[in-house]
Design an enzyme around this catalytic site. Sequence first.
Site, mmCIF file in Angstrom:
data_model
loop_
_atom_site.group_PDB
_atom_site.id
_atom_site.type_symbol
_atom_site.label_atom_id
_atom_site.label_comp_id
_atom_site.label_asym_id
_atom_site.label_seq_id
_atom_site.Cartn_x
_atom_site.Cartn_y
_atom_site.Cartn_z
ATOM 1 N N ASP A 170 -10.337 2.270 0.973
ATOM 2 C CA ASP A 170 -10.444 1.837 2.374
ATOM 3 C C ASP A 170 -10.908 3.006 3.231
ATOM 4 O O ASP A 170 -11.794 2.877 4.080
ATOM 5 C CB ASP A 170 -9.089 1.346 2.897
ATOM 6 C CG ASP A 170 -8.670 0.017 2.314
ATOM 7 O OD1 ASP A 170 -9.556 -0.793 1.987
ATOM 8 O OD2 ASP A 170 -7.462 -0.215 2.189
ATOM 9 N N GLY A 179 -2.540 -1.003 15.619
ATOM 10 C CA GLY A 179 -1.980 -1.094 14.283
ATOM 11 C C GLY A 179 -1.372 0.222 13.838
ATOM 12 O O GLY A 179 -1.755 1.293 14.327
ATOM 13 N N SER A 180 -0.415 0.137 12.910
ATOM 14 C CA SER A 180 0.237 1.358 12.429
ATOM 15 C C SER A 180 0.669 1.245 10.965
ATOM 16 O O SER A 180 1.459 2.047 10.496
ATOM 17 C CB SER A 180 1.464 1.675 13.289
ATOM 18 O OG SER A 180 2.400 0.603 13.260
ATOM 19 N N GLY A 181 0.154 0.250 10.241
ATOM 20 C CA GLY A 181 0.533 0.053 8.843
ATOM 21 C C GLY A 181 -0.311 0.866 7.886
ATOM 22 O O GLY A 181 -0.974 1.831 8.264
ATOM 23 N N GLY A 182 -0.286 0.455 6.604
ATOM 24 C CA GLY A 182 -0.991 1.200 5.576
ATOM 25 C C GLY A 182 -2.483 1.289 5.811
ATOM 26 O O GLY A 182 -3.090 2.351 5.636
ATOM 27 N N MET A 183 -3.115 0.183 6.213
ATOM 28 C CA MET A 183 -4.549 0.206 6.472
ATOM 29 C C MET A 183 -4.856 1.051 7.695
ATOM 30 O O MET A 183 -5.883 1.747 7.747
ATOM 31 C CB MET A 183 -5.075 -1.220 6.659
ATOM 32 C CG MET A 183 -6.569 -1.311 6.870
ATOM 33 S SD MET A 183 -7.495 -0.725 5.427
ATOM 34 C CE MET A 183 -9.182 -1.026 5.980
ATOM 35 N N LYS A 191 0.806 -1.221 0.000
ATOM 36 C CA LYS A 191 0.000 0.000 0.000
ATOM 37 C C LYS A 191 0.843 1.277 0.000
ATOM 38 O O LYS A 191 0.423 2.299 -0.552
ATOM 39 C CB LYS A 191 -0.949 0.008 1.198
ATOM 40 C CG LYS A 191 -2.073 -1.012 1.127
ATOM 41 C CD LYS A 191 -2.859 -1.026 2.435
ATOM 42 C CE LYS A 191 -3.981 -2.053 2.402
ATOM 43 N NZ LYS A 191 -5.183 -1.539 1.768
#
Length: 271
Positions: free
Chosen positions: A105, A128-132, A69
Site C-alpha cells: 500500500d 483516518g488513523s487505521g492501518g491503511m 494489518k
Amino acid sequence: MPILNKDMQVCMSLAARPSNIGTRFHNFLYDELGLNFIYKAFATTDLEGAVRGIRALGIRGCSVSMPFKEAIIPLVDVMEPSALAIESVNTVVNDDGVLTASNTDYEAVAALLAEHEVDPAQRVLLRGSGGMAKAVVAAFRGAGFDDLTIVARNEEAGSSLAEKYDYAWVATDPEPGFDVIVNVTPLGMRGESESVTAFGDDHIAAASTVFDVVAFPSETPLIVAGRASGAKVITGAEVIALQAARQFERYTGVTLTADQVARASEFSRAE
C-alpha cells in the site's frame, strides 16, 4: 486457468469484508501468463488460526486487509522496512515456512503521488488513523509533504500517528482551505456507508486534488464530487491495482507491464 493439481501454488487474501477484486486481478494474470497458481479470498475471525494454516499448508502468499494489518505483526517472522516503519502489513510471503511481511500500500501511494504530480508544498487534510492511514501518511511524509493534518475521532490513534510524522491532529474537521483532501476510512465503501461523502462540500470545493483510497466502488461519492468540482482525482482503484501488482511480483517473481496491470485491473472491477 490450469486444472487444479498437487504442484499448484496457492495465494489468498484475509479480510473482514473480502471482495472479488484481488481474486479476479491475480487469477486473470495467472491465466494469461500460464502460471500454475490460484488465488482465493477468505473472511475469518481467527487470524492466528489462519496464519497457522498458511504455514502448515504452504500457502505461497497472503494479502492482508482490514482489520488485520496490525494484528498480524506478531504472527510473522520477518518485517520488511516498508511494513516495519509504519507498523502495518498488507502482504505476507511464505518461503518454506518463513513468513515475510511488507506493505505494498505504501509503495502504491508513493508511486501515485509522483505519477499525478501532487505538489509537496500543498496543504493536506487526511481523514483516518487505521492501518491503511499509516501507509498513506508515511507515503506523504516520504514524498516531502510538510503540511498535513490528520482528522480522526480516535484521539489516541490520530494524535499518535500525527506525532510520529510531525504532523497535526484534530478531532473534527478544520476550516476548509486544504489543497489536497484524502479519505482513508470506509466512508463511501459499498455497504452501509456507500452513500456517505467523506468530506463536506466546502472542503471539496477548496481542494485541487481529491484522493479516496476506497476501492469498491472506485467512483465513491467523494470522487464523484471531486470530479464535478474540477479537481484532480486519485482513486482507490489505482491504489489497489498498483499494490496488487507489487504483491503479484513478490508471489510469482514475475514483473508486470503497465498494460498487464491496467487490463487486470479493468477485469477485476467488471461486474
